[in-house]
Design an enzyme around this catalytic site. Structure first.
Site, PDB file in Angstrom:
ATOM      1  N   CYS A 197       2.220  20.135 -15.820  1.00  0.00           N
ATOM      2  CA  CYS A 197       0.853  20.307 -15.316  1.00  0.00           C
ATOM      3  C   CYS A 197       0.745  20.055 -13.814  1.00  0.00           C
ATOM      4  O   CYS A 197      -0.012  20.738 -13.117  1.00  0.00           O
ATOM      5  CB  CYS A 197      -0.109  19.363 -16.035  1.00  0.00           C
ATOM      6  N   HIS A 198       1.489  19.088 -13.317  1.00  0.00           N
ATOM      7  CA  HIS A 198       1.243  18.586 -11.967  1.00  0.00           C
ATOM      8  C   HIS A 198       2.269  19.015 -10.925  1.00  0.00           C
ATOM      9  O   HIS A 198       2.097  18.690  -9.747  1.00  0.00           O
ATOM     10  CB  HIS A 198       1.169  17.058 -12.000  1.00  0.00           C
ATOM     11  N   CYS A 237     -11.918 -15.941  -7.124  1.00  0.00           N
ATOM     12  CA  CYS A 237     -11.029 -15.136  -6.285  1.00  0.00           C
ATOM     13  C   CYS A 237     -11.316 -15.413  -4.812  1.00  0.00           C
ATOM     14  O   CYS A 237     -10.401 -15.545  -3.990  1.00  0.00           O
ATOM     15  CB  CYS A 237     -11.227 -13.647  -6.559  1.00  0.00           C
ATOM     16  N   CYS A 291      -9.780 -18.523  -2.674  1.00  0.00           N
ATOM     17  CA  CYS A 291      -8.490 -18.395  -2.001  1.00  0.00           C
ATOM     18  C   CYS A 291      -8.482 -17.249  -0.994  1.00  0.00           C
ATOM     19  O   CYS A 291      -8.062 -17.420   0.152  1.00  0.00           O
ATOM     20  CB  CYS A 291      -7.381 -18.163  -3.024  1.00  0.00           C
ATOM     21  N   CYS A 308      -3.485 -15.202 -11.542  1.00  0.00           N
ATOM     22  CA  CYS A 308      -4.426 -15.935 -10.702  1.00  0.00           C
ATOM     23  C   CYS A 308      -5.427 -16.714 -11.544  1.00  0.00           C
ATOM     24  O   CYS A 308      -5.730 -17.873 -11.244  1.00  0.00           O
ATOM     25  CB  CYS A 308      -5.174 -14.965  -9.778  1.00  0.00           C
TER      26      CYS A 308
END
Length: 285
Positions: free
Chosen positions: A104-105, A201, A204, A246
């Site tokens: 396809c690509h 998040c 930090c 995290c």
């Protein structure tokens, strides 16, 4: 580089480093193979107004000069081994439809730029899709093949390949229109404190980037370099697996990869990097 003190909650995570880690060349520029210019510093996107951040920086800026050097040459970048594996998979026919990605690509290079705009809204599906989700949609709906596991080897290899052909192109993730609701959910998650350490998040990556935590030089948490080869575990790592790590570091219950929460968070964090270059597969500690 910012030199503010760590917040009290962040200090709980920090440990003394007797001789100090190797520090980054904060003024270095990234050029891959002597020909692919990577934007590692850019003006902050408009939606970050009010954060106090006027310039965004790739995680590459915060790494040691030795780690930075790995990414400057594809022959030195261990992540490119997995790109080569994905090249073979690209042409491999799988599934009941007897199709490959190439059916396809075309060539992988024909997909240049696609990594720069994901996650993005898929109108037909009525949802925001990450690159991983879109690849699995192609596999199940177009190839009649089984899904690949989220953030596991086959999938990480393919996302690394797609990132590699987009290197140097600016991240341009859309956050308006039907994607806005998911983006706002991601933004809320980004600023929500979690766990026994009461960290978000932003604790930090917005309030303390440039400082040391444990023995790590805190970055802005940009994801333009994912998937990333981490020297600590000697393999490619996906962005949502990094999110899980995290969250666990805050001593909180985490979400599953592929969950609505992490899809939203990925969209939001990706949008914070709008203007930086696609950089994957990057190399980090």
């Amino acid at each position: 580089m910012k030199k503010t003190l760590l917040s009290a909650s962040a200090i709980c995570l920090a440990v003394a480093v007797p001789f100090g880690p190797a520090m980054a060349d904060e003024d270095a520029d990234l050029v891959i193979n002597g020909e692919i210019d990577i934007t590692v510093r850019a003006p902050a996107p408009a939606h970050m107004q009010g954060t106090g951040i006027s310039e965004i920086m790739s995680g590459w800026v915060f790494r040691s000069t030795e780690t930075q050097a790995f990414e400057m040459d594809d022959f030195e970048n261990p992540g490119m081994i997995f790109v080569e594996e994905a090249l073979a998979a690209w042409d491999t026919v799988e599934g009941e439809a007897g199709e490959s990605c190439a059916s396809c690509h075309g060539a992988p290079e024909d997909m240049a730029g696609i990594s720069a705009v994901y996650p993005r809204w898929n109108e037909e599906a009525g949802e925001v899709r990450t690159m991983t989700m879109q690849i699995n949609s192609c596999r199940t709906e177009q190839m009649g093949a089984e899904e690949w596991a989220y953030d596991k080897a086959d999938m990480l290899n393919m996302t690394a390949l797609l990132a590699s052909v987009s290197r140097g192109m600016p991240v341009d993730v859309a956050i308006d229109g039907p994607a806005q609701e998911t983006w706002e959910m991601g933004r809320e998650l980004y600023y929500t404190r979690n766990g026994q350490l009461d960290l978000s998040c932003a604790s930090c990556h917005e309030e303390n980037y440039g400082n040391l935590i444990r023995a790590d030089h805190l970055s802005m948490g940009m994801i333009n370099g994912f998937p990333t080869y981490r020297l600590k575990n000697a393999r490619l790592n996906g962005v949502q697996s990094r999110f899980r790590g995290c969250v666990r570091d805050t001593r909180a219950e985490t979400y599953a990869v592929g969950s609505p929460e992490f899809i939203a968070l990925e969209l939001y964090v990706a949008s914070r990097g709008n203007g930086l270059s696609v950089e994957g597969p990057s190399v980090r500690n």
